[in-house]
Write a protein that holds these residues in place. Sequence first.
Motif, short mmCIF file in Angstrom:
data_model
loop_
_atom_site.label_atom_id
_atom_site.label_comp_id
_atom_site.label_asym_id
_atom_site.label_seq_id
_atom_site.Cartn_x
_atom_site.Cartn_y
_atom_site.Cartn_z
N CYS A 1 0.87 -1.18 0.00
CA CYS A 1 0.00 0.00 0.00
C CYS A 1 0.90 1.23 0.00
CB CYS A 1 -0.95 0.02 1.20
SG CYS A 1 -0.11 0.13 2.80
N ALA A 2 0.30 2.37 -0.18
CA ALA A 2 1.04 3.63 -0.20
C ALA A 2 0.58 4.49 0.97
CB ALA A 2 0.83 4.36 -1.52
N MET A 3 1.53 4.81 1.85
CA MET A 3 1.23 5.68 2.97
C MET A 3 1.54 7.14 2.60
SD MET A 3 -0.03 3.89 5.38
CE MET A 3 -0.12 2.20 6.00
N LEU A 4 0.67 8.03 2.96
CA LEU A 4 0.82 9.44 2.62
C LEU A 4 1.59 10.18 3.70
CD1 LEU A 4 -2.80 10.20 1.37
CD2 LEU A 4 -0.89 9.22 0.10
N ARG A 5 2.30 11.20 3.28
CA ARG A 5 2.95 12.09 4.24
C ARG A 5 2.04 13.30 4.42
NH1 ARG A 5 6.09 16.49 5.07
NH2 ARG A 5 5.99 17.19 2.90
N VAL A 6 1.43 13.38 5.58
CA VAL A 6 0.46 14.44 5.84
C VAL A 6 1.19 15.76 6.03
CG1 VAL A 6 -1.41 15.19 7.35
CG2 VAL A 6 -1.05 12.75 6.92
N PRO A 7 0.80 16.83 5.32
CA PRO A 7 1.46 18.12 5.51
C PRO A 7 1.15 18.71 6.87
CG PRO A 7 -0.43 18.36 4.07
CD PRO A 7 -0.25 16.88 4.30
N THR A 8 2.05 19.53 7.35
CA THR A 8 1.82 20.22 8.61
C THR A 8 0.75 21.30 8.41
OG1 THR A 8 3.53 21.87 8.14
CG2 THR A 8 4.22 19.82 9.23
N PRO A 9 0.13 21.75 9.49
CA PRO A 9 -0.86 22.84 9.34
C PRO A 9 -0.28 24.08 8.69
CG PRO A 9 -1.06 21.81 11.50
CD PRO A 9 0.16 21.22 10.86
N GLU A 10 1.01 24.38 8.93
CA GLU A 10 1.62 25.55 8.31
C GLU A 10 1.77 25.35 6.81
OE1 GLU A 10 2.77 23.97 10.94
OE2 GLU A 10 2.29 25.43 12.51
N GLU A 11 2.20 24.14 6.38
CA GLU A 11 2.33 23.86 4.96
C GLU A 11 0.98 23.91 4.25
OE1 GLU A 11 6.20 20.83 5.13
OE2 GLU A 11 4.16 20.05 5.01
N GLU A 12 -0.03 23.38 4.89
CA GLU A 12 -1.36 23.40 4.28
C GLU A 12 -1.90 24.83 4.20
OE1 GLU A 12 -4.61 21.72 2.42
OE2 GLU A 12 -2.70 20.80 3.00
N ASP A 13 -1.59 25.66 5.18
CA ASP A 13 -2.09 27.03 5.18
C ASP A 13 -1.42 27.87 4.10
OD1 ASP A 13 -3.84 28.96 6.47
OD2 ASP A 13 -2.01 29.96 7.13
N ARG A 14 -0.14 27.57 3.78
CA ARG A 14 0.55 28.32 2.74
C ARG A 14 -0.10 28.11 1.37
NH1 ARG A 14 5.71 26.87 5.25
NH2 ARG A 14 5.83 25.12 3.81
N ARG A 15 -0.72 26.96 1.17
CA ARG A 15 -1.31 26.66 -0.12
C ARG A 15 -2.59 27.46 -0.38
NH1 ARG A 15 -1.07 20.03 0.02
NH2 ARG A 15 1.18 19.81 0.15
N ARG A 16 -3.18 27.99 0.66
CA ARG A 16 -4.47 28.64 0.50
C ARG A 16 -4.41 29.87 -0.40
NH1 ARG A 16 -8.15 26.45 3.88
NH2 ARG A 16 -7.34 25.24 5.65
N LEU A 17 -3.29 30.60 -0.37
CA LEU A 17 -3.20 31.83 -1.14
C LEU A 17 -3.30 31.57 -2.64
CD1 LEU A 17 -0.45 33.76 0.84
CD2 LEU A 17 -2.89 34.23 0.76
N SER A 18 -2.49 30.63 -3.15
CA SER A 18 -2.53 30.35 -4.58
C SER A 18 -3.85 29.71 -4.99
CB SER A 18 -1.35 29.44 -4.96
OG SER A 18 -1.40 28.22 -4.23
N ARG A 19 -4.41 28.88 -4.11
CA ARG A 19 -5.68 28.25 -4.44
C ARG A 19 -6.82 29.28 -4.43
NH1 ARG A 19 -5.28 22.59 -0.91
NH2 ARG A 19 -3.39 21.79 -1.94
N GLU A 20 -6.77 30.21 -3.47
CA GLU A 20 -7.81 31.24 -3.44
C GLU A 20 -7.70 32.14 -4.65
OE1 GLU A 20 -9.43 34.87 -0.56
OE2 GLU A 20 -7.57 33.81 -0.07
N ARG A 21 -6.49 32.48 -5.05
CA ARG A 21 -6.32 33.34 -6.23
C ARG A 21 -6.88 32.67 -7.48
NH1 ARG A 21 -3.17 34.14 -10.56
NH2 ARG A 21 -2.74 36.32 -11.19
N LYS A 22 -6.65 31.38 -7.61
CA LYS A 22 -7.17 30.67 -8.77
C LYS A 22 -8.69 30.68 -8.77
CE LYS A 22 -6.71 26.37 -11.37
NZ LYS A 22 -6.06 25.03 -11.44
#
Length: 293
Positions: free
Chosen positions: A51-72
């Motif tokens: 099986c493939a285990m995922l590496r869960v991003p930290t809350p800080e890493e996930e929060d950084r993605r919000r800017l580019s996703r919101e802009r899109k």
Amino acid sequence: VLQAEGIESHVVDPASIATSRRHRRAKTDKIDGEALVRALLAYKRGEPRVCAMLRVPTPEEEDRRRLSRERKALTKERVRHANRIKGLLFGQGVSGYEPLRRDRRKQLEALQTGDGRPLPAYLKAQVSREFDRLELLLEQIKAVEAERDAMLAVAQAISPAPAMLLNLKGIGPEFAAVLWSEGLSRHFDNRRQVAAYAGLAPTPWQSGAVDHDQGVSKAGNPRLRTTLIQLAWLWRRHQPRSALTLWFEDQVSHNGGRLKKTTIVALARKLLVALWKYVNAGVVIEGAVMKTA
């Protein structure tokens, strides 16, 4: 919460667990739970490919993605409002109007229908309200872009990767933010993992004498993959003498000018690997041009 209580936790990719290929296979919560337990036991024993285990991003890493996703998301909404305004005016015989111009309201007052009449009053009021929504979106996009630039400036104190990406000609703040926050800020052991995370790794099909690729898997980060395809097209324009662009032109000419879309996906994969080596090991892309100060 589980990890805070000292419980070892893993997040598994459900598509990586083998299931029965029968047309009407049995499925219950009990069967699924037993399959997960068996997969976990095999994974802890060190069995490969179970099986493939995922590496869960930290809350800080996930929060950084919000800017580019919101802009899109805001950009898509801006396109919808602009198209709606064009559609309303086109229904009255008005073509060639650009709602994104700064003098949009002034130009609206001077418009006439296709048969020379002034615009109907209620139509003009509806378009004016659409302008209100459009201008709000434009202000929000500017605010998000300002936060994105500030985030990149702060991130340079943590990692030199954003500044290194911005130094390459053809990569602007938005591309740098997406590449770093969605992919290059993570840890990868080799180039295969990099390509697989973006869904750009080829899917092999080998059985006996049959051996060919089925194309890219697309089982990865769709935002990163889409950005890389766009960047690959722009890379040809802004980096015409780089080794990657020359490889692309050679492949296209070898195919008689055909299969450009297929080849651009391969270029995107090579470009992602090259950028990963560049930001992690400092290996400059051969022939790449840096921005002038």
